[in-house]
Scaffold this motif. Sequence first.
Motif, PDB file in Angstrom:
ATOM      1  N   TYR A 197       5.426  10.443  14.213  1.00  0.00           N
ATOM      2  CA  TYR A 197       4.445  11.521  14.074  1.00  0.00           C
ATOM      3  C   TYR A 197       3.756  11.455  12.719  1.00  0.00           C
ATOM      4  N   GLU A 198       4.533  11.246  11.643  1.00  0.00           N
ATOM      5  CA  GLU A 198       3.953  11.162  10.305  1.00  0.00           C
ATOM      6  C   GLU A 198       3.005   9.968  10.186  1.00  0.00           C
ATOM      7  N   THR A 199       3.366   8.885  10.832  1.00  0.00           N
ATOM      8  CA  THR A 199       2.546   7.675  10.773  1.00  0.00           C
ATOM      9  C   THR A 199       1.139   7.918  11.284  1.00  0.00           C
ATOM     10  N   PHE A 252       6.959  -0.018  10.392  1.00  0.00           N
ATOM     11  CA  PHE A 252       5.770   0.724  10.809  1.00  0.00           C
ATOM     12  C   PHE A 252       5.562   1.862   9.829  1.00  0.00           C
ATOM     13  N   GLY A 253       4.370   2.416   9.846  1.00  0.00           N
ATOM     14  CA  GLY A 253       4.071   3.534   8.956  1.00  0.00           C
ATOM     15  C   GLY A 253       2.598   3.548   8.596  1.00  0.00           C
ATOM     16  N   TRP A 254       2.261   4.256   7.533  1.00  0.00           N
ATOM     17  CA  TRP A 254       0.868   4.282   7.067  1.00  0.00           C
ATOM     18  C   TRP A 254       0.381   2.856   6.814  1.00  0.00           C
ATOM     19  N   PHE A 255      -0.900   2.632   7.089  1.00  0.00           N
ATOM     20  CA  PHE A 255      -1.585   1.359   6.816  1.00  0.00           C
ATOM     21  C   PHE A 255      -1.096   0.203   7.688  1.00  0.00           C
ATOM     22  N   ASP A 256      -0.376   0.495   8.761  1.00  0.00           N
ATOM     23  CA  ASP A 256       0.141  -0.560   9.638  1.00  0.00           C
ATOM     24  C   ASP A 256      -1.011  -1.121  10.469  1.00  0.00           C
ATOM     25  N   ARG A 257      -1.460  -2.327  10.113  1.00  0.00           N
ATOM     26  CA  ARG A 257      -2.561  -2.946  10.845  1.00  0.00           C
ATOM     27  C   ARG A 257      -2.069  -3.971  11.864  1.00  0.00           C
ATOM     28  N   LYS A 258      -0.793  -4.353  11.736  1.00  0.00           N
ATOM     29  CA  LYS A 258      -0.300  -5.508  12.488  1.00  0.00           C
ATOM     30  C   LYS A 258       0.527  -5.130  13.709  1.00  0.00           C
ATOM     31  N   HIS A 259       1.436  -4.206  13.570  1.00  0.00           N
ATOM     32  CA  HIS A 259       2.403  -3.947  14.626  1.00  0.00           C
ATOM     33  C   HIS A 259       2.071  -2.667  15.400  1.00  0.00           C
ATOM     34  N   GLN A 306       0.835  -1.203   0.000  1.00  0.00           N
ATOM     35  CA  GLN A 306       0.000   0.000   0.000  1.00  0.00           C
ATOM     36  C   GLN A 306       0.867   1.250   0.000  1.00  0.00           C
ATOM     37  N   ASN A 307       1.926   1.238   0.811  1.00  0.00           N
ATOM     38  CA  ASN A 307       2.838   2.379   0.845  1.00  0.00           C
ATOM     39  C   ASN A 307       3.603   2.506  -0.463  1.00  0.00           C
ATOM     40  N   LEU A 308       4.067   1.371  -0.997  1.00  0.00           N
ATOM     41  CA  LEU A 308       4.879   1.403  -2.203  1.00  0.00           C
ATOM     42  C   LEU A 308       4.105   1.954  -3.388  1.00  0.00           C
ATOM     43  N   VAL A 309       2.837   1.573  -3.513  1.00  0.00           N
ATOM     44  CA  VAL A 309       2.016   2.125  -4.600  1.00  0.00           C
ATOM     45  C   VAL A 309       1.956   3.646  -4.501  1.00  0.00           C
ATOM     46  N   PRO A 368      13.208  -0.521  14.739  1.00  0.00           N
ATOM     47  CA  PRO A 368      12.081  -0.367  13.816  1.00  0.00           C
ATOM     48  C   PRO A 368      12.454   0.426  12.569  1.00  0.00           C
ATOM     49  N   LEU A 369      11.889  -0.002  11.456  1.00  0.00           N
ATOM     50  CA  LEU A 369      12.172   0.616  10.166  1.00  0.00           C
ATOM     51  C   LEU A 369      10.926   1.306   9.643  1.00  0.00           C
ATOM     52  N   TYR A 370      11.058   2.572   9.299  1.00  0.00           N
ATOM     53  CA  TYR A 370       9.934   3.333   8.745  1.00  0.00           C
ATOM     54  C   TYR A 370       9.667   2.840   7.328  1.00  0.00           C
ATOM     55  N   VAL A 371       8.447   2.411   7.074  1.00  0.00           N
ATOM     56  CA  VAL A 371       8.134   1.824   5.775  1.00  0.00           C
ATOM     57  C   VAL A 371       8.289   2.833   4.637  1.00  0.00           C
ATOM     58  N   GLY A 372       8.134   4.118   4.942  1.00  0.00           N
ATOM     59  CA  GLY A 372       8.373   5.138   3.924  1.00  0.00           C
ATOM     60  C   GLY A 372       9.816   5.115   3.445  1.00  0.00           C
ATOM     61  N   ASP A 373      10.749   4.949   4.387  1.00  0.00           N
ATOM     62  CA  ASP A 373      12.162   4.831   4.012  1.00  0.00           C
ATOM     63  C   ASP A 373      12.405   3.560   3.212  1.00  0.00           C
TER      64      ASP A 373
END
Length: 309
Positions: free
Chosen positions: A294-296, A152-159, A14-17, A185-190
């Motif tokens: 914060y962005e998440t 972690f990041g946008w659309f994180d439903r699990k963690h 979802q983030n990658l799209v 933890p790794l920001y999925v945006g990165d």
Amino acid sequence: MKIILPGGAGLVGQNLVAFLKRKGYSNLVVLDKHKANLQVLRRMHPDITIEDVDLAIPGLWEQHFKGVDAVVMLQAQIGDLHVEPFIRNNITTTEIIIDLIKKYQIPYTVHISSSVVTSVADDHYTNTKKEQEKMVLASGINCVVLRPTLMFGWFDRKHLGWLSRFMKKVPVFPIPGHGRYMRQPLYVGDFCTIIISCLESGISGKVFNITGLEQVDYVDIIRQIKKATGSKCQIVHLPYNLFSLLLRFWALFDSNPPFTASQLKALIAGDAFEVINWPTIFGVESTPFSTAIYETFNDPQYSRVKLEF
């Protein structure tokens, strides 16, 4: 450039799209079987090709691989109490996709592995991800392998996303033991910017451990989430054995619990993953942990979009 994302309705997909479209990529194909999360993706991105398919069953969906320039292999079973879904979604799907890559002579693949392949943990997820990565590397396809840590990041439903929602619902938030369990933890945006860098550079034949650059204790992650979301709950520490017992009791009533006793063992395992200079290697910038948190939870466009567990 036609890019196909098997398993692309999850957190990374979802983030990658979103990140790919911001970079101007438009010929994107997402294949996944999670109906609710596919609907979320369709609402946000009606202009891309999205198919509801079971990647473990050969079918007409295989035709989408024709003319593809790159595959980003995202399909993975993350949580379940039984081994069968892990075998089906981590092993069987990979066998089929590798065959399709060879059949259609797709020139480049980014395989999303996991840091758990170097972990001391012993569970269904860890074991099948190890086998999955071995299959990809032994296949002979032109690929790069990325091993991200907990994301972690946008659309994180699990963690962290689930933790934030749980935090809003309860007056007391339990922490196992002292809570000083080091995480990276790794920001999925990165991570998405790293994937795009791979797609554009074509780097291949290598395996990279992609780890969050900051070491943060579990209890401090919880405190950062509480601050970012404005939660009023109280953080309390429970003895480890009691916490584990409560998780096992929860599993009796929930066939797909968000946090299991085996994952609790992994939390306290004491893994320390290799940290490489991925900003320099891939030519991207890293986001400070506090900024990423914060962005998440405060992004006006994506932070309120929820995926199903």
